[in-house]
Structure formats: structure tokens, C-alpha cells
Design an enzyme around this catalytic site. Sequence first.
Site, short mmCIF file in Angstrom:
data_model
loop_
_atom_site.label_atom_id
_atom_site.label_comp_id
_atom_site.label_asym_id
_atom_site.label_seq_id
_atom_site.Cartn_x
_atom_site.Cartn_y
_atom_site.Cartn_z
N TYR A 1 55.13 32.28 32.67
CA TYR A 1 54.60 30.95 33.01
C TYR A 1 54.91 30.63 34.46
O TYR A 1 56.03 30.87 34.92
CB TYR A 1 55.23 29.88 32.12
CG TYR A 1 54.26 29.32 31.11
CD1 TYR A 1 53.08 28.70 31.55
CD2 TYR A 1 54.49 29.42 29.75
CE1 TYR A 1 52.17 28.21 30.63
CE2 TYR A 1 53.58 28.92 28.83
CZ TYR A 1 52.42 28.30 29.28
OH TYR A 1 51.51 27.82 28.39
N GLU B 1 53.62 27.46 36.30
CA GLU B 1 52.97 26.21 36.73
C GLU B 1 53.43 25.84 38.13
O GLU B 1 54.62 25.89 38.44
CB GLU B 1 53.29 25.09 35.74
CG GLU B 1 52.46 25.21 34.48
CD GLU B 1 52.75 24.15 33.44
OE1 GLU B 1 53.40 23.14 33.78
OE2 GLU B 1 52.33 24.33 32.29
N ASP C 1 28.38 27.15 44.90
CA ASP C 1 28.82 27.95 43.76
C ASP C 1 28.20 29.34 43.95
O ASP C 1 27.00 29.54 43.73
CB ASP C 1 28.32 27.30 42.46
CG ASP C 1 28.70 28.10 41.22
OD1 ASP C 1 29.04 29.29 41.35
OD2 ASP C 1 28.61 27.53 40.12
N THR D 1 33.24 32.74 40.37
CA THR D 1 33.94 33.56 39.40
C THR D 1 34.30 34.87 40.11
O THR D 1 33.79 35.16 41.20
CB THR D 1 33.08 33.87 38.16
OG1 THR D 1 31.82 34.36 38.60
CG2 THR D 1 32.88 32.65 37.29
N LYS E 1 31.69 38.92 38.49
CA LYS E 1 30.27 39.27 38.54
C LYS E 1 30.10 40.35 39.63
O LYS E 1 30.65 41.43 39.49
CB LYS E 1 29.43 38.02 38.74
CG LYS E 1 29.58 37.02 37.56
CD LYS E 1 28.65 35.85 37.67
CE LYS E 1 28.71 34.96 36.45
NZ LYS E 1 29.66 33.84 36.56
N ARG F 1 37.83 38.65 34.54
CA ARG F 1 37.26 37.33 34.26
C ARG F 1 38.21 36.28 34.81
O ARG F 1 39.34 36.14 34.34
CB ARG F 1 37.11 37.12 32.76
CG ARG F 1 36.25 38.15 32.09
CD ARG F 1 35.74 37.68 30.76
NE ARG F 1 34.55 36.89 30.95
CZ ARG F 1 33.34 37.42 31.13
NH1 ARG F 1 33.16 38.71 31.14
NH2 ARG F 1 32.30 36.64 31.31
N1 DSN Z 1 27.45 32.85 32.15
C1 DSN Z 1 27.10 32.90 33.55
C2 DSN Z 1 25.88 33.72 33.77
O1 DSN Z 1 25.58 34.55 32.93
O2 DSN Z 1 25.21 33.55 34.76
C3 DSN Z 1 26.96 31.55 34.08
O3 DSN Z 1 27.98 30.75 33.62
#
Ligand code: DSN
Length: 425
Positions: free
Chosen positions: A56, A58, A202, A228, A231, A237
Site C-alpha cells: 500500500y 497512499e 484524451d 490509458t 493501447k 492496463r
Molecule cells: N474501451 C475503450 C476502447 O475500446 O476504445 C474505451 O474506453
Amino acid sequence: MTTNARAALQSADPEVAALITAEEERQQQTLKLIPSENYVSAAVLEATGTVLTNKYSEGYPGRRYYEGQQVIDQLETLAVERAKALFGADHANVQPYSGSPANLAAYLAVASAGDTVMGMSLPMGGHLTHGWKVSATGTWFRAVQYDVRRDTGRIDLDQVRELALAERPKLIFCGGTAIPRTIDFAGFAAVAQEVGAVLVADIAHIAGLVVGGAHPTPIGHADIVTTTTHKTLRGPRGAMILTTEEYAKPIDKAVFPGLQGGPHNHTTAGIAVALGEAAQPEFKDYAHQVVANAAVLADELLARGFDLVSGGTDNHLILIDLTSKGVAGKPAAKALDLAGLETNYNTVPYDPRKPFDPSGLRLGTPALTSRGMGEPEMREVGRWLDEVVAAAAGSDSDELDAVVARVRGEVTELTGRFPTPGVDG
Ligand code: DSN
């Protein structure tokens, strides 16, 4: 997972071990065309599956609410410094659990409940958290939404400006989940500046393209950048927020204690490794190849009479409107999945159909490119998409079964020639 760790899992819980092995095989034997997915390296996998999950932490490095942070502080600082260097940002926060919490942190940092906020609507290619009505961001704020033009399928910055001037939002989101074209960050920044809004970019889908130089950067235009990490960036993730100096403190406060408790330190380690990989010269080649592959696949689909939203792609993503092919997105995606081509059904702009049974199919090339596939493979994928979609549009179920079985065999032959990162080493 190392051989020893796998053997320990196998002996402690053969049921879960078998499911993980089954998923490895599924990922090896199929073509991952979902544009938001990828394969992480063995190094990222290893860093993510470690004892860091036991701790942990925090707070932030040097200011924690738990003792025993000698190692974690170094790890988080390393991830933060790598993120800042890679993107050229003043400040980075690597703690958000994923993209939606990262976007919520942007709202919490600069807006209050009931404020007017603005983003791209979900069916036009935005994200749920850009103010869509079923999201907390569409109920806790007064969200106004911009669209794409019906005739071009592209964002019209004049429309964005008009809406912003009329509504005076506190914050404007740009970026999204089904945008096949380059995002004009400078244009959005000019609109935000004119109306006194904070600009949030974003870049979840395109972060890897940005650091690889295959898409313009939002740094220098957007006040806050959310992404994120799993991707095109090819990490675990998780998510990150990059900001100018001005928004560093409000964002840190919004992430912790505003929205989250302890960061997921095992994820932080995976993010640090992925950022290290993205800083290597080969990653630039990867990012450019993702875009080149998408262009070839789009060409192949256009030549086969597919209707692509906006007429093509500038990035990693292709959005097909299947209306002219006489089949909806869902049955097409299900037939393709049986044939070993993994896509997702998706709304298209101005879709007359419902979100759970829409007209579109969303595809992308990040994962296939990670397996080393190039132009010849993209052309084959285009042919398979055409053959399966045509069979799914027909009324002969025996014919559909036969096409699916034949394509499945051809896909298996292809995937056998391209190792899966993280699984095959
Ligand atoms: N789930 C993501 C995507 O597939 O683009 C967006 O949140």
C-alpha cells in the site's frame, strides 16, 4: 509468467491455470483487430505480476501514509520521470487506475458539480466520460456535446467553436475512442483559449503514435492530457495524466485523495517498463508501421466496396459503416470472431440503429503490428473481412459456416507464422 511461477499456479489452482493457458492460446491463434488492444512484452508482463501488488502506498513519493516505501518511492519516481521525458510534459501522475478515473480526475481538478463541460458525443467517436448522458460526467455536470459533420464524418472546428462560444464550458475534452482522423490539438486549444476553458486531450488511443512521432502531440496545446497505458502505448492496463505546471497540484489532489486510495504499484512497474520500451528507437518504427498498416487495410477495404467513416484513416483505427453491405455490426463481428478475426461492433455517426445492435465495425492495427505483420498480411485480412461479412450478409447459414471454417483455417496458418509478444517470448 516465469516457468516457476506458472508451475506454482498450476499446482495451487489448476482451474485458473487452465483458463490462463486457454486465453494464451486464443490470443495466439486469433487476429486481434480491436484498435484499443495490444500485446505487452514479456518484460511488461513480468513487472506487472510481482510482489509489488502486496504494498500500500497512499500518497506520493516522499509523502506517504504508510511506511516501507523505500523501493516504491523510487519506482514511482522512475515511472514519472520516464513519462515526463517521453512526452515532454512538465508533470506526470501515473496513479490513475484506468482511463475513466483519469478523466474523472480532470473534472475534479478544474470543475464543480453542475458546471458546463464539453466533449465529443459517444456515438460520434467520443468516450463515455466526455459527458455522455449515462456516465457520471453527463449527470453530475451540464454536458454539451459536439458531433462530426454528416457529410465528411470529421470534426468541424467551426461547430466546436460556435458551441463553445454559446455555452462557455469550464472544460473541453478532445480525443475519443472511434476517431479515424488526426486530432487538431492546436485548433482545439485556440477554441478553449477564446472561451476561457481548460483543454483536456484524451489520447488513450493514440498515445503510442504520439510518442512514436506518428501523430502530432497535444503537449504545448492541452492543459491536461489523459491516457490509458495499454493501447498503442503497449503497457499494462492503467493510465497516466500529463499536465502543465499550473495543473500539477490540482490533478495530483484529484487523483489522491480525491478519487483513489493506494496506487497499484505492480501496474506502476509495468508502466515504467513500457515507457522504457517506448523510448527506444524501434518504437518509432512500430508507431509508423501501425499507421502504414491501417492505411493499407483501409485501401483494401475501400477497393472491396466498404464504406469507411470519413473515407479512410490517418491513424491506427478504421470505422466501417456496414449499411451498404446489408448486415449489421453485431452479426458481422460474431461471424468474424468465429473465423478468428476479433473486432468490435460499434455505432457509426448518425447511426439509425441502437448502440447494442449498431451499424458499424471498429478495427485497428496496433496488435497485428506488434506481431510483426505488414502490408501482405493486411491485404489478406482485408480479403477475409470481405468474405466473412459477405457470407454474414447472406441468408445461407451453411454457406456462412463453410466460409467461417475456411477462413478460420487460413487465419490459423497465418498466426502460426507470427509469434505473440509476451506469450511466445
Ligand atoms: N474501451 C475503450 C476502447 O475500446 O476504445 C474505451 O474506453
